[in-house]
Scaffold this active site. Structure first.
Site, short mmCIF file in Angstrom:
data_model
loop_
_atom_site.label_atom_id
_atom_site.label_comp_id
_atom_site.label_asym_id
_atom_site.label_seq_id
_atom_site.Cartn_x
_atom_site.Cartn_y
_atom_site.Cartn_z
CE1 TYR A 228 96.16 37.41 156.28
CE2 TYR A 228 95.11 39.17 155.04
CZ TYR A 228 95.06 38.21 156.03
OH TYR A 228 93.91 38.05 156.77
C1 LIG Z 1 95.29 43.02 159.05
C2 LIG Z 1 95.28 42.90 160.57
C3 LIG Z 1 94.56 41.62 160.96
C4 LIG Z 1 96.73 42.84 161.06
O1 LIG Z 1 96.73 42.72 162.48
P1 LIG Z 1 97.74 43.57 163.37
O2 LIG Z 1 97.61 43.12 164.77
O3 LIG Z 1 97.51 45.02 163.10
O4 LIG Z 1 99.16 43.15 162.73
P2 LIG Z 1 100.52 42.87 163.51
O5 LIG Z 1 100.77 43.98 164.47
O6 LIG Z 1 100.48 41.49 164.07
O7 LIG Z 1 101.56 42.93 162.33
C5 LIG Z 1 102.40 41.83 162.09
C6 LIG Z 1 103.35 42.13 160.96
O8 LIG Z 1 102.65 42.41 159.78
C7 LIG Z 1 103.41 43.29 158.98
N1 LIG Z 1 102.58 44.41 158.63
C8 LIG Z 1 101.52 44.87 159.27
N2 LIG Z 1 100.98 45.89 158.60
C9 LIG Z 1 101.76 46.09 157.50
C10 LIG Z 1 101.73 47.00 156.43
N3 LIG Z 1 100.80 47.96 156.33
N4 LIG Z 1 102.70 46.89 155.49
C11 LIG Z 1 103.64 45.94 155.58
N5 LIG Z 1 103.72 45.06 156.59
C12 LIG Z 1 102.78 45.14 157.53
C13 LIG Z 1 104.59 43.69 159.75
O9 LIG Z 1 105.67 42.87 159.34
C14 LIG Z 1 104.23 43.34 161.17
O10 LIG Z 1 105.38 42.99 161.86
P3 LIG Z 1 106.15 44.07 162.74
O11 LIG Z 1 105.32 44.20 163.98
O12 LIG Z 1 107.48 43.42 162.95
O13 LIG Z 1 106.20 45.34 161.95
C15 LIG Z 1 94.59 44.11 161.25
O14 LIG Z 1 95.28 45.27 160.88
C16 LIG Z 1 93.12 44.25 160.90
O15 LIG Z 1 92.27 43.69 161.59
N6 LIG Z 1 92.82 45.04 159.85
C17 LIG Z 1 91.45 45.34 159.47
C18 LIG Z 1 90.67 44.11 159.10
C19 LIG Z 1 91.28 43.34 157.97
O16 LIG Z 1 91.65 43.92 156.94
N7 LIG Z 1 91.38 42.01 158.15
C20 LIG Z 1 91.83 41.11 157.14
C21 LIG Z 1 90.70 40.86 156.23
S1 LIG Z 1 91.06 39.48 155.23
#
Ligand SMILES: CC(C)(COP(=O)(O)OP(=O)(O)OC[C@H]1O[C@@H](n2cnc3c(N)ncnc32)[C@H](O)[C@@H]1OP(=O)(O)O)[C@@H](O)C(=O)NCCC(=O)NCCS
Length: 174
Positions: free
Chosen positions: A144
């Protein structure tokens, strides 16, 4: 592939949505299924918008939805009470509340979450968007932050849940 769902489609996919939730949050299927009435209650919310990520076989690998919140709703009232007065009108009044965003662990880190969030907030559905996420050093917090969300409140505790949450906001007019 990212697709939009209407209310009916979100309702039809409730169990699959909760399965993605269980995997993403690392909770049991029964804990996830206990949330079914909550999802059902959201189907009637004003401004409901839902997007789903499907793999090549049509399997649901990620999902996000939200709506325009209003006073009298549990989450809205909890967040309103926690926000400083100036933040209430600036961030919460008329905001799009992102309720769920979950990606199956095996496809995390591949841009699915970002694509879902972008699709959900395209419109834009409201001047601002708000959400809560556990206030810990999680992948979601970094995700986020990278997407331009800012902390509005930290260490918020909801009744019946010992975890601390952060309230995050994003200005959709920027
Ligand atoms: C949070 C979540 C929705 C992110 O989805 P994702 O598909 O893994 O994320 P993306 O691959 O689209 O990441 C997009 C960008 O986010 C950023 N990002 C992702 N994880 C990060 C981290 N740990 N630290 C910093 N930036 C991060 C990066 O900029 C990334 O871009 P990049 O691909 O250029 O590196 C997913 O990890 C998830 O479902 N987590 C568990 C459930 C959860 O916590 N949901 C939110 C509850 S409110």
């Amino acid at each position: 592939m990212i697709v939009s769902w209407d209310r009916r489609q979100l309702g039809e996919h409730r169990d699959e949505v909760l399965d993605v939730y269980a995997q993403a949050m690392g909770v049991s299927g029964s804990v996830a299924r206990s949330r079914r009435p909550i999802v059902t209650s959201h189907l009637e919310r004003k401004g409901l918008k839902a997007v789903a990520a499907q793999d090549a076989d049509g399997r649901l690998v990620g999902v996000a939805y939200g709506y325009l919140g209003a006073p009298g709703q549990w989450w809205h009232d909890q967040v309103q009470a926690a926000l400083p007065a100036d933040h209430r009108s600036r961030w919460l009044a008329g905001a799009f509340e992102v309720c769920e965003l979950h990606v199956r662990p095996e496809v995390q880190g591949q841009g699915v979450g970002r694509s879902l969030l972008d699709a959900l907030l395209t419109g834009p559905p409201a001047p601002t968007a708000v959400l809560t996420t556990p206030d810990a050093d999680t992948r979601a917090r970094g995700f986020y932050r990278a997407a331009g969300w800012v902390d509005l409140v930290r260490r918020l505790v909801f009744p019946g849940d010992p975890r601390e949450f952060a309230v995050l906001g994003k200005d959709l007019r920027a």
